[in-house]
Write an enzyme that holds these catalytic residues in place. Structure first.
Site, PDB file in Angstrom:
ATOM      1  N   LYS A  78      -1.973  -4.195   4.653  1.00 54.71           N
ATOM      2  CA  LYS A  78      -1.698  -3.534   6.149  1.00 54.71           C
ATOM      3  C   LYS A  78      -2.635  -4.190   6.696  1.00 54.71           C
ATOM      4  O   LYS A  78      -4.244  -4.133   6.280  1.00 54.71           O
ATOM      5  CB  LYS A  78      -1.955  -2.662   6.313  1.00 54.71           C
ATOM      6  CG  LYS A  78      -2.272  -1.603   7.591  1.00 54.71           C
ATOM      7  CD  LYS A  78      -1.800  -0.161   7.443  1.00 54.71           C
ATOM      8  CE  LYS A  78      -2.275   0.600   8.719  1.00 54.71           C
ATOM      9  NZ  LYS A  78      -2.516   1.804   8.548  1.00 54.71           N
ATOM     10  N   GLU A 118       6.342   3.824   5.538  1.00 57.88           N
ATOM     11  CA  GLU A 118       5.050   3.959   4.785  1.00 57.88           C
ATOM     12  C   GLU A 118       4.770   5.009   4.833  1.00 57.88           C
ATOM     13  O   GLU A 118       5.073   6.696   4.853  1.00 57.88           O
ATOM     14  CB  GLU A 118       4.053   3.796   6.360  1.00 57.88           C
ATOM     15  CG  GLU A 118       2.449   4.221   5.989  1.00 57.88           C
ATOM     16  CD  GLU A 118       1.350   4.160   6.988  1.00 57.88           C
ATOM     17  OE1 GLU A 118       0.423   3.558   6.398  1.00 57.88           O
ATOM     18  OE2 GLU A 118       2.040   4.532   7.922  1.00 57.88           O
ATOM     19  N   CYS A 160       2.423   0.726  10.157  1.00 52.28           N
ATOM     20  CA  CYS A 160       2.531   1.236  10.802  1.00 52.28           C
ATOM     21  C   CYS A 160       1.623   0.646  12.409  1.00 52.28           C
ATOM     22  O   CYS A 160       1.892  -0.101  13.428  1.00 52.28           O
ATOM     23  CB  CYS A 160       1.884   2.376  10.333  1.00 52.28           C
ATOM     24  SG  CYS A 160       2.173   3.972  11.028  1.00 52.28           S
TER      25      CYS A 160
END
Length: 350
Positions: A184, A112, A225
């Protein structure tokens, strides 16, 4: 910022069958070969048990070691310390791509925020751009020129207005074309105990779509993440989108990484029977921000098969995605067949 010397570690794992029970050799023996120049490559030492497994009639596609190699794909996972300098980060990425290609990897997975980590509030918004902008074009050219697929996890894609961006995981093929993107879904709005307060939603738009795609290294399920803490997205990717490899590019904080990083990744691998590839940001990016590091490749049995020797160094780790191992584990422990539908749980009560 001085970047540490990069290194390459090549690890593989073998599955071993004993008395009708399945296990994965926890400590395969390795012999090391040190070339005159370049990284250390670790070569697995073949054992009688491994040969027996490879010739097992439980997996019809594999009657010998040669066919087993044909049913695998080599991948590389990157570890790096990005800063607020697009050119410096690209130079690091280009060097790691060169190493991955030289190691025979078909695909390299970046963490990321690979292209930029802000040092001050608002910096990420200033550099955010569309996926056809100059920064992404550089990485597309890098993939094309190197003949390798890239997972670019956590790119600052321009949002719907000037005050928001999207944290976008981009897949680029070896011809330099963007094949897929995932924005995300779970945003990091957390007061880390003993650490900083994060409010990702203040400048980031949450995604809504689950994304999986076919590649030369298997069917990939894309996440970023903080998604790691929500197992339902991985269940969707595995059981509804047929993912074989789950991607978790990350910039975990030092505190949360020490506590939860490896155990969460291994749990996702075990419960989905997928490989997990988790590229990590590592070390101090600036005076305010530090990442845990420890890029990992984990097999469907929960065994770590790829890891750098130093969790804070810049470099790559290389491993094989063994499609026969995925098939073997899923056949012998058919959790997909044993799962209960959501309606089953709706009708349950204490």
């Amino acid at each position: 910022m001085t970047l540490l010397n990069s290194s390459v570690v090549c690890l593989t794992t073998v599955a071993v069958k004993y008395s009708h029970q399945m296990s994965v050799c926890p400590n395969p023996k390795f012999i090391s070969s040190r070339p005159s120049t370049g990284p250390i490559i670790h070569t697995p030492l073949t054992t009688a048990a491994a040969v027996s497994y490879l010739n097992s009639n439980r997996v019809s596609s594999r009657a010998a070691s040669a066919s087993a190699m044909a049913n695998s794909a080599r991948v590389a996972v990157a570890q790096m310390t990005s800063i607020n300098d697009l050119a410096a980060n690209f130079a690091t990425c280009a060097r790691l791509v060169k190493e991955a290609a030289a190691a025979g990897a078909k695909m390299l997975f970046f963490p990321e925020s690979f292209s930029f980590v802000a040092a001050e509030d608002g910096e990420s918004l200033k550099i955010a751009e569309t996926l056809d902008g100059p920064v992404m074009k550089q990485y597309c050219s890098l993939a094309r020129d190197s003949g390798i697929w890239l997972s670019l996890g956590g790119f600052q894609e321009k949002g719907s207005d000037d005050s928001h961006l999207c944290n976008t995981h981009v897949i680029v093929d070896d011809s330099g074309s963007v094949r897929s993107k995932y924005r995300k879904i779970h945003l990091f709005d957390v007061d880390v105990p003993g650490g900083m307060v994060y409010k990702e939603s203040s400048f980031t738009e949450a995604g809504e779509d689950i994304v999986a795609l076919d590649t030369p290294v298997g069917r990939l399920g894309l996440t970023v993440c903080y998604d790691l803490r929500f197992p339902e997205i991985y269940e969707q990717l595995r059981f509804h989108h047929q993912a074989q490899v789950l991607l978790v590019p990350s910039a975990f904080t030092k505190i949360t990484g020490q506590a939860h990083w490896e155990i969460l990744l291994r749990a996702r691998a075990i419960e989905t029977q997928c490989y997990v590839i988790a590229a990590a940001q590592a070390g101090k990016h600036n005076q305010k921000r530090e990442s845990f590091g420890d890029s990992l490749i984990i097999d469907p049995w929960g065994t770590v098969v790829g890891r750098l020797p130093d969790r804070l160094s810049t470099g790559i780790a290389v491993a094989e995605i063994d499609f026969s191992l995925i098939e073997f584990i899923r056949t012998n422990m058919p959790i997909e067949k044993h799962r209960k539908p959501m309606d089953f749980w709706k009708g349950s009560s204490l």
